[in-house]
Design a protein around this motif. Structure first.
Motif, PDB file in Angstrom:
ATOM      1  N   CYS A 169       1.912  -2.012  -1.073  1.00 21.49           N
ATOM      2  CA  CYS A 169       2.572  -3.296  -1.031  1.00 21.49           C
ATOM      3  C   CYS A 169       3.352  -3.272   0.532  1.00 21.49           C
ATOM      4  CB  CYS A 169       3.533  -3.849  -2.165  1.00 21.49           C
ATOM      5  SG  CYS A 169       2.522  -3.976  -3.533  1.00 21.49           S
TER       6      CYS A 169
ATOM      7  N   HIS B  46       5.584  -9.192  -4.086  1.00 18.27           N
ATOM      8  CA  HIS B  46       4.503  -8.942  -2.993  1.00 18.27           C
ATOM      9  C   HIS B  46       3.061  -8.238  -3.532  1.00 18.27           C
ATOM     10  CE1 HIS B  46       6.726  -9.928   0.876  1.00 18.27           C
ATOM     11  NE2 HIS B  46       7.503  -9.838  -0.028  1.00 18.27           N
TER      12      HIS B  46
ATOM     13  N   THR C 196      -0.940  -7.229  -4.100  1.00 13.77           N
ATOM     14  CA  THR C 196      -2.035  -6.695  -3.463  1.00 13.77           C
ATOM     15  C   THR C 196      -3.135  -6.572  -4.254  1.00 13.77           C
ATOM     16  OG1 THR C 196      -0.675  -5.363  -1.744  1.00 13.77           O
ATOM     17  CG2 THR C 196      -3.093  -4.844  -2.038  1.00 13.77           C
TER      18      THR C 196
ATOM     19  N   LEU D 178      -1.543  -3.366   6.663  1.00 11.40           N
ATOM     20  CA  LEU D 178      -2.461  -4.507   6.073  1.00 11.40           C
ATOM     21  C   LEU D 178      -3.741  -4.319   6.445  1.00 11.40           C
ATOM     22  CD1 LEU D 178       0.036  -7.473   7.069  1.00 11.40           C
ATOM     23  CD2 LEU D 178      -0.294  -6.760   4.830  1.00 11.40           C
TER      24      LEU D 178
ATOM     25  N   TYR E  48      -3.705 -10.523  -0.116  1.00  7.63           N
ATOM     26  CA  TYR E  48      -2.209 -10.375  -0.323  1.00  7.63           C
ATOM     27  C   TYR E  48      -1.697 -11.780  -0.826  1.00  7.63           C
ATOM     28  CZ  TYR E  48      -3.269  -6.011   2.263  1.00  7.63           C
ATOM     29  OH  TYR E  48      -3.413  -4.583   2.817  1.00  7.63           O
TER      30      TYR E  48
ATOM     31  N   THR F  78       2.098 -13.735  -2.696  1.00  5.38           N
ATOM     32  CA  THR F  78       3.415 -13.901  -2.857  1.00  5.38           C
ATOM     33  C   THR F  78       3.788 -14.758  -4.016  1.00  5.38           C
ATOM     34  OG1 THR F  78       4.070 -15.178  -1.101  1.00  5.38           O
ATOM     35  CG2 THR F  78       4.136 -12.645  -0.572  1.00  5.38           C
TER      36      THR F  78
END
Length: 300
Positions: free
Chosen positions: A212, A223, A225, A248, A256, A258
């Motif tokens: 992350c 966050h 992933t 990334l 990804y 949030t």
């Protein structure tokens, strides 16, 4: 007074050696303390509860690895007791995220200065953690690495962090992806072939593997992933090595996200690991607890 929890199993005895030096410095500076040397979560929590019933604690000091830290986070947060970490494990991802010192002299100096910061925590169905909640193949890899014979061998030569990549090769080749329905702050997602879901409060786990990479410990967000859709050769040969590099990844198989609340519903029991503690279930709810922990600033 300081309550000190030392895991004598951490770092091939390194935690005990660090404690001996810290103890000398605390005595030198006339800083009162009580200490427990134990690798038992139950014993550590009982020790702290007994002290809380009779003493006013300035802070809880943990000398050990991420697992030891994770076992104390819950009580420290619930009782609003500042937590100080002197890393002595093979991973030390929490200490890495906060840039905490490994030097006992600097550590005790920072204790004397006593500056704290409020940091976020993850809440997985009531269990609090400070680093990453990992579900799926990454959790299986971490569990296999932690219980492997080669981790102890690698620890002896100071390369314990390599246990994770070693475990990854075998685990990925035998793991079966699962279906998952995710809801992140009420936004729905579905993947039929899901390999891993990492919910990060810190960027890394497994001794510095930045799954992350954009996670921050005080931004009020988790966050997330997700590795999905990809076939086994693509995951093993292309995507997973890139995940290990910590950058990334621009791929339709990596998403990804949030958020502050995530519900995870899988089509079978899956393994989730939070700060080294395994949890088996088909359903998880993970919430961010903003500024839930007072962390003593022992940074370099």
């Amino acid at each position: 007074m300081y309550a000190i929890i030392v895991n004598p199993s951490s770092g091939r005895g390194k935690a005990t050696q660090l404690f001996q030096r810290v103890e000398q410095l605390l005595i030198q500076h006339n800083m009162p303390y009580e200490a427990l040397l134990s690798d038992s979560t139950e014993a550590s929590n009982q020790f702290l509860e007994n002290l809380l019933g009779s003493r006013k604690l300035s802070a809880v000091v943990v000398i050990g690895g991420d697992g030891t830290t994770g076992s104390i986070v819950q009580l420290a947060a619930e009782q609003s007791i500042p937590l100080a970490i002197l890393p002595a494990g093979s991973g030390n991802d929490a200490a890495r995220a906060f840039r905490l010192t490994h030097d006992p002299l600097v550590f005790v100096e920072r204790l004397r200065d006593f500056s704290t910061q409020q940091v976020d925590l993850l809440d997985v169905d009531g269990k609090l953690g400070i680093t990453i909640a990992a579900a799926g193949v990454d959790a299986e890899i971490g569990d296999k690495a932690n219980h492997s014979f080669y981790k102890s061998l690698l620890n002896k030569i100071g390369l314990g962090g390599l246990a994770y990549p070693f475990a990854a090769i075998h685990t990925i080749s035998t793991f079966t992806p699962f279906e998952v329905n995710l809801s992140i702050d009420d936004e729905p997602y579905f993947w039929q072939r899901t390999w891993l879901i990492a919910v990060g409060n810190t960027p890394s786990y497994g001794g510095g593997l930045r799954v992350c990479p954009e996670a921050l410990t005080n931004d009020g967000l988790m966050h997330i992933t997700v590795a999905h859709t990809a076939n086994l050769p693509s995951l093993l040969l292309r995507l997973f090595p890139k995940l290990l590099q910590g950058n990334l990844i621009h791929s339709p198989s990596i998403t990804y996200l949030t958020g502050t609340t995530i519900t995870l519903e899988a089509n079978r029991n899956i393994l989730l690991i939070l700060d080294g503690e395994p949890i088996h279930a088909p359903h998880f709810t993970i919430r961010l607890q903003s500024e839930a922990l007072k962390l003593v600033d022992t940074s370099e």
